[in-house]
Scaffold this motif. Sequence first.
Motif, short mmCIF file in Angstrom:
data_model
loop_
_atom_site.label_atom_id
_atom_site.label_comp_id
_atom_site.label_asym_id
_atom_site.label_seq_id
_atom_site.Cartn_x
_atom_site.Cartn_y
_atom_site.Cartn_z
N VAL A 1 0.75 -1.34 -0.02
CA VAL A 1 0.04 -0.09 0.17
C VAL A 1 0.89 1.37 0.01
O VAL A 1 0.73 2.01 -0.66
N SER A 2 1.91 1.15 1.00
CA SER A 2 2.59 2.26 1.11
C SER A 2 3.47 2.69 -0.49
O SER A 2 3.59 3.68 -0.88
N ALA A 3 3.94 1.39 -0.97
CA ALA A 3 4.88 1.75 -2.14
C ALA A 3 3.88 2.18 -3.25
O ALA A 3 4.45 2.78 -4.09
N ALA A 4 2.64 1.73 -3.48
CA ALA A 4 1.83 2.44 -4.41
C ALA A 4 1.50 3.84 -4.27
O ALA A 4 1.50 4.68 -5.27
N LEU A 5 1.30 4.22 -3.01
CA LEU A 5 1.35 5.93 -2.68
C LEU A 5 2.66 6.36 -3.13
O LEU A 5 2.67 7.73 -3.52
N ARG A 6 3.66 5.99 -2.75
CA ARG A 6 4.96 6.61 -2.94
C ARG A 6 5.42 6.53 -4.62
O ARG A 6 6.09 7.33 -5.16
N ALA A 7 4.96 5.61 -5.42
CA ALA A 7 5.07 5.52 -6.82
C ALA A 7 4.60 6.75 -7.48
O ALA A 7 5.18 6.99 -8.39
N VAL A 8 3.44 7.20 -6.95
CA VAL A 8 2.94 8.36 -7.35
C VAL A 8 3.60 9.59 -6.81
O VAL A 8 3.94 10.76 -7.47
N ALA A 9 3.58 9.66 -5.58
CA ALA A 9 3.97 11.02 -4.84
C ALA A 9 5.62 11.24 -5.19
O ALA A 9 5.85 12.36 -5.37
N GLN A 10 6.21 10.45 -5.31
CA GLN A 10 7.70 10.40 -5.64
C GLN A 10 8.20 10.16 -7.07
O GLN A 10 9.34 9.85 -7.09
N ALA A 11 7.28 10.11 -7.89
CA ALA A 11 7.73 9.64 -9.33
C ALA A 11 8.57 10.58 -9.69
O ALA A 11 8.57 11.72 -9.81
N GLU A 12 9.68 9.84 -10.56
CA GLU A 12 10.85 10.74 -11.15
C GLU A 12 10.52 10.75 -12.70
O GLU A 12 11.24 11.11 -13.32
N LYS A 13 9.47 10.01 -13.14
CA LYS A 13 9.25 10.17 -14.53
C LYS A 13 7.41 10.36 -14.49
O LYS A 13 6.82 10.36 -13.72
N PRO A 14 7.14 10.41 -15.76
CA PRO A 14 5.68 10.75 -15.92
C PRO A 14 4.76 9.71 -15.46
O PRO A 14 5.01 8.42 -15.50
N LEU A 15 3.82 10.05 -14.86
CA LEU A 15 2.89 9.32 -14.22
C LEU A 15 1.97 8.39 -15.23
O LEU A 15 1.53 8.93 -16.10
N THR A 16 1.74 7.15 -15.03
CA THR A 16 0.99 6.34 -15.86
C THR A 16 -0.77 6.19 -15.31
O THR A 16 -0.63 6.30 -13.93
N ALA A 17 -1.37 5.97 -15.92
CA ALA A 17 -2.89 5.97 -15.40
C ALA A 17 -3.03 4.64 -14.27
O ALA A 17 -3.55 4.83 -13.41
#
Length: 145
Positions: free
Chosen positions: A33-49
Amino acid sequence: MTTTGPGIFENDAAQDFLTKLQSAPPTAVGDLVSAALRAVAQAEKPLTAADVQSALAALALLLAEFDGDVLTGATDPTAVQAWFVDLEVELTPSRRQIADATTSRILLAQDNGWADLWADSEDGRRARSTVKALRDLLADSASPE
């Protein structure tokens, strides 16, 4: 066939993420759950849908104890909520902080495949409204009763 709708669980990515969580060892769910949140909040590349949709599902699970309606669209929302409560995955201060950053990032249109998906459509307004409602619920859940 790909399913994509503006609701939190009206898409394949959120449903797949939920299935992944339910298949994972119970002790790993909080980290996922935490990893899914971090994948967006801390993304260093464009977000995927898909990344955004998974993060929204993770946030909905964390906020379901405050408003079970956030699980609308999940297969058997009552059972999902009971399962998640039994895991005792909490909305800790660090998860709350990353969740807040996640909602802020989702609402930024720049380099955001999820925002591009919904650009200038009625479903897009509904999708953004859902994110704003989650953000508000997150803030309200921090307030003393």
